[in-house]
Design a protein around this motif. Structure first.
Motif, PDB file in Angstrom:
ATOM      1  N   GLY A 115      -9.793  35.674  63.533  1.00 33.28           N
ATOM      2  CA  GLY A 115     -10.180  35.968  65.097  1.00 33.28           C
ATOM      3  C   GLY A 115     -11.438  35.522  65.448  1.00 33.28           C
ATOM      4  N   CYS A 116     -11.570  34.803  66.453  1.00 35.16           N
ATOM      5  CA  CYS A 116     -12.974  34.103  66.723  1.00 35.16           C
ATOM      6  C   CYS A 116     -14.162  35.091  66.759  1.00 35.16           C
ATOM      7  N   SER A 117     -13.877  36.160  67.553  1.00 38.01           N
ATOM      8  CA  SER A 117     -15.048  37.035  67.700  1.00 38.01           C
ATOM      9  C   SER A 117     -15.410  37.806  66.531  1.00 38.01           C
ATOM     10  N   GLN A 147      -8.033  20.386  65.838  1.00 39.63           N
ATOM     11  CA  GLN A 147      -8.324  20.418  67.179  1.00 39.63           C
ATOM     12  C   GLN A 147      -7.881  19.156  67.955  1.00 39.63           C
ATOM     13  N   GLY A 185      -2.278  35.447  69.962  1.00 41.69           N
ATOM     14  CA  GLY A 185      -3.919  35.211  69.346  1.00 41.69           C
ATOM     15  C   GLY A 185      -4.433  33.930  69.323  1.00 41.69           C
ATOM     16  N   PHE A 186      -3.515  32.978  69.254  1.00 42.73           N
ATOM     17  CA  PHE A 186      -3.882  31.785  69.131  1.00 42.73           C
ATOM     18  C   PHE A 186      -3.454  30.952  70.367  1.00 42.73           C
ATOM     19  N   TYR A 187      -2.322  30.930  70.958  1.00 42.27           N
ATOM     20  CA  TYR A 187      -1.891  30.211  72.167  1.00 42.27           C
ATOM     21  C   TYR A 187      -2.248  31.006  73.503  1.00 42.27           C
ATOM     22  N   LYS A 243      -5.414  26.130  75.289  1.00 46.51           N
ATOM     23  CA  LYS A 243      -5.764  27.295  74.963  1.00 46.51           C
ATOM     24  C   LYS A 243      -5.991  27.390  73.188  1.00 46.51           C
ATOM     25  N   ALA A 244      -4.914  27.004  72.504  1.00 48.07           N
ATOM     26  CA  ALA A 244      -5.022  26.920  71.200  1.00 48.07           C
ATOM     27  C   ALA A 244      -6.430  26.109  70.836  1.00 48.07           C
ATOM     28  N   GLN A 270      -8.915  25.580  72.632  1.00 49.38           N
ATOM     29  CA  GLN A 270     -10.089  26.342  72.857  1.00 49.38           C
ATOM     30  C   GLN A 270     -10.497  27.130  71.794  1.00 49.38           C
ATOM     31  N   SER A 271      -9.373  27.838  71.156  1.00 51.50           N
ATOM     32  CA  SER A 271      -9.367  28.888  70.042  1.00 51.50           C
ATOM     33  C   SER A 271     -10.118  27.933  68.778  1.00 51.50           C
ATOM     34  N   TYR A 301     -13.716  28.610  66.686  1.00 51.82           N
ATOM     35  CA  TYR A 301     -13.703  28.660  65.242  1.00 51.82           C
ATOM     36  C   TYR A 301     -14.644  27.682  64.627  1.00 51.82           C
TER      37      TYR A 301
END
Length: 296
Positions: A29-31, A89, A175-177, A278-279, A281-282, A286
């Protein structure tokens, strides 16, 4: 192992590989990445101590070794992780084939193997310091962990297990998309229905690995001063951990990897342009976190 979104069960971790888990922070999880990474030595120590009950002398050396390993990983591997994520990415806006997914997976495995190479001499030292009481504590923790694993994956009817796996995959995918709609949900359900995941076979290999580890640790404890011999014993265990001596299980493991790659490709193909964005961006987040953590 599977690509991150498509693992069929919780990772089968041994106590001595806790540091690998702590350092291999790809696609978390990025945060939470920065916080988790900076706490990795303490988390790895806690896991080892929980399984082994380390003595005061062992604790001092283990903390030092984990700190050194963490710094090596920060300097050497975090930039490699970030570069790999940048490669991912670039692929995400388009459809991804199963072969492409497996190629990325293979690169992740190479990076994890580099970490294991760094951990190996530290494992040899720690194994040579263990007492019979500590090995017995490890066996007890293994039994407790196995009871939890059976409750979650074996002691449930097939329909409930399938729904449980679907919900797990859905949570990871969202959580990814981002928000997942009906077509993507159906693709996830299809993956679960078609999967060859066999919890009984997976559990049997889990038990084999655990028994193998305990036997190796007792062999090391019998001649703790024989460093070369003990290094070979630990290397043998790690090799058998990665590639089971059971040929049938090796085929099963390869099937799951190929299945996971193909499943990820099909689900990704079902995603909309907005979900793929969104993926992207996620993953970008990371990678940026890894660069920051590496001080680059």
């Amino acid at each position: 192992m599977h690509p991150p979104l498509f693992s069929s069960s919780k990772p089968m971790r041994s106590a001595v590989l806790a540091a690998v888990v702590a350092c291999a922070l790809l696609l978390q999880g990025c945060s939470a990445v920065k916080l988790a990474y900076n706490q990795a030595p303490q988390l790895a120590y806690w896991q080892l101590n929980n399984y082994l009950g380390l003595s005061e002398t062992q604790t001092e050396r283990v903390r030092t070794e984990l700190g050194d390993l963490h710094q090596w990983h920060r300097d050497t591997m975090l930039p490699r992780h970030a570069e790999l994520l940048q490669k991912v990415q670039q692929q995400l806006p388009s459809d991804i084939t199963g072969d492409q997914a497996c190629s990325i997976y293979a690169e992740v495995r190479v990076q994890i193997d580099r970490v294991i190479d760094q951990i190996e001499p530290r494992l040899v030292w720690l194994a040579s310091q263990l007492t019979e009481a500590q090995i017995q504590n490890l066996e007890k923790k293994q039994a407790d962990s196995n009871a939890d694993w059976k409750k979650e994956w074996l002691d449930v009817p097939p329909q409930k297990l399938a729904e449980q796996r679907y919900k797990q995959l859905l949570s990871r995918a969202e959580g990814f998309y981002g928000t997942i709609d009906a077509p993507q949900k159906q693709a996830l359900r299809n993956f679960v229905v078609q999967s060859g995941f066999d919890p009984q076979r997976t559990y049997a290999e889990r038990l084999r690995r655990q028994k193998d580890l305990v036997q190796v640790l007792r062999q090391v404890a019998a001649q703790p001063a024989s460093q070369e011999r003990n290094r070979d014993l630990l290397r043998g265990y790690l090799a058998r951990f990665n590639a089971s001596p059971d040929a049938a299980y090796q085929r099963y493991a390869r099937q799951l990897v190929e299945e996971g790659c193909a499943g990820f490709a099909r689900v990704h193909s079902a995603m909309t342009a907005a979900q793929r964005a969104k993926a992207v961006q996620s993953v970008q987040g990371y990678a940026q976190d890894f660069w920051v953590l590496a001080g680059r």
